[in-house]
Design a protein around this motif. Structure first.
Motif, PDB file in Angstrom:
ATOM      1  N   ASP A   1       0.824  -1.201   0.000  1.00 17.91           N
ATOM      2  CA  ASP A   1       0.000   0.000   0.000  1.00 17.91           C
ATOM      3  C   ASP A   1       0.863   1.258   0.000  1.00 17.91           C
ATOM      4  OD1 ASP A   1      -2.484  -1.337   0.044  1.00 17.91           O
ATOM      5  OD2 ASP A   1      -2.340  -1.641   2.206  1.00 17.91           O
TER       6      ASP A   1
ATOM      7  N   PHE B   1     -11.285  -1.285  -2.676  1.00 16.68           N
ATOM      8  CA  PHE B   1     -10.427  -0.931  -1.557  1.00 16.68           C
ATOM      9  C   PHE B   1     -10.408  -2.069  -0.553  1.00 16.68           C
ATOM     10  CE2 PHE B   1     -14.724   0.531  -0.731  1.00 16.68           C
ATOM     11  CZ  PHE B   1     -14.962   0.159   0.579  1.00 16.68           C
ATOM     12  N   SER B   2      -9.431  -2.020   0.335  1.00 17.52           N
ATOM     13  CA  SER B   2      -9.355  -2.994   1.425  1.00 17.52           C
ATOM     14  C   SER B   2     -10.143  -2.450   2.605  1.00 17.52           C
ATOM     15  CB  SER B   2      -7.900  -3.235   1.831  1.00 17.52           C
ATOM     16  OG  SER B   2      -7.158  -3.753   0.751  1.00 17.52           O
TER      17      SER B   2
ATOM     18  N   PRO C   1     -11.207  -1.245   6.056  1.00 20.46           N
ATOM     19  CA  PRO C   1     -10.447  -0.872   7.254  1.00 20.46           C
ATOM     20  C   PRO C   1     -10.798  -1.739   8.462  1.00 20.46           C
ATOM     21  CG  PRO C   1     -12.198   0.713   6.834  1.00 20.46           C
ATOM     22  CD  PRO C   1     -12.167  -0.208   5.651  1.00 20.46           C
TER      23      PRO C   1
ATOM     24  N   GLY D   1      -9.761  -5.985   6.241  1.00 18.13           N
ATOM     25  CA  GLY D   1      -8.903  -6.172   5.083  1.00 18.13           C
ATOM     26  C   GLY D   1      -9.555  -6.804   3.870  1.00 18.13           C
TER      27      GLY D   1
ATOM     28  N   ARG E   1     -11.406  -7.252   0.446  1.00 16.00           N
ATOM     29  CA  ARG E   1     -11.533  -6.357  -0.704  1.00 16.00           C
ATOM     30  C   ARG E   1     -13.008  -6.083  -0.955  1.00 16.00           C
ATOM     31  NH1 ARG E   1      -9.050  -6.799  -6.817  1.00 16.00           N
ATOM     32  NH2 ARG E   1      -7.085  -6.787  -5.657  1.00 16.00           N
TER      33      ARG E   1
ATOM     34  N   LEU F   1      -5.739   2.710   1.552  1.00 18.35           N
ATOM     35  CA  LEU F   1      -6.397   1.422   1.361  1.00 18.35           C
ATOM     36  C   LEU F   1      -7.130   1.327   0.024  1.00 18.35           C
ATOM     37  CD1 LEU F   1      -7.837   0.582   4.910  1.00 18.35           C
ATOM     38  CD2 LEU F   1      -5.671  -0.126   3.877  1.00 18.35           C
TER      39      LEU F   1
END
Length: 224
Positions: A61, A78-79, A81, A84, A86, A192
């Motif tokens: 990242d 995005f990952s 928060p 993690g 996706r 992220l």
């Protein structure tokens, strides 16, 4: 093993370069859930532009350079928060925005998004059966896109005004009452973000023997 590696060094180089390409430049993302109905369906595979916002070190990242800024209405991967995972959602509010939601209605910087009713749709909710969904056009600033709501579903339809901090974004699913988004997982830090989803690459109906949905191939995901 050394002989095998030597005999297949061309193939191994291809795999290495392909891996770098996927993790740094472009990628694809299968759609596993209903959280982005009506715009994305289970069985869609979308093209993700990984250099839309940042140039990152492959497999990390770590940003080497900022190449663009996310805009309201962008569909991004995005990952989470929280854990993690996706995810793919739509950018609803940017750093510095004051945003709130009242009875499904999005309010950004004191201005309520404009809504136009598009019609009703039957939504398959698995064990819950078929529910009625109301599809709407949501105009959030310069971005306009379709969303849907499920009046019969218990969901978080309201939240108090929130100022978005620097380098964070509020993400919402288009299927507003069936989406694990920033209302549940929190704001998403910029580092992220994976990339911007641009188009549907391929699509197949997973409930009907994976029949191709040719009419969806190549469809743009950019807001109007």
């Amino acid at each position: 093993m050394k002989n095998w590696a030597r005999d297949n060094k061309g193939f191994l180089l291809f795999l290495a370069l392909f891996g770098i390409f996927r993790t740094a430049i472009a990628d694809w993302n299968p759609i596993p859930s209903a959280s982005m109905h009506p715009n994305l369906l289970e069985g869609d595979v979308v093209f993700v532009n990984r250099v839309a916002y940042d140039l990152k070190v492959p497999l990390t990242d770590i940003s080497l350079a900022r190449l663009g800024e996310p805009q309201r209405g962008d569909v991004v991967t995005f990952s989470s928060p929280k854990d993690g995972t996706r995810l793919i959602k739509r950018v609803a509010a940017l750093p510095g925005d004051t945003v709130e939601m009242r009875g499904e209605r999005l309010i950004v910087n004191g201005k309520q998004a404009e809504y136009t009713v598009l019609g009703n749709h039957s939504e398959d909710m698995g064990m819950a059966g078929q529910l009625q969904a109301l599809q709407l056009s949501e105009a959030n600033g310069d971005a306009s896109y379709r969303i849907q709501i499920l009046p019969q579903v218990h969901a978080r339809r309201d939240f108090a005004p929130l100022v978005i901090p620097a380098n964070q974004f509020l993400m919402l699913g288009d299927n507003r009452d069936n989406s694990s988004d920033s209302r549940y997982i929190g704001l998403v830090p910029r580092d992220l973000l994976i990339g911007r989803a641009e188009r549907i690459l391929v699509s197949a109906n997973i409930t009907d023997r994976w029949q191709p949905r040719f009419e969806r191939i190549g469809a743009s995901l950019r807001p109007q």
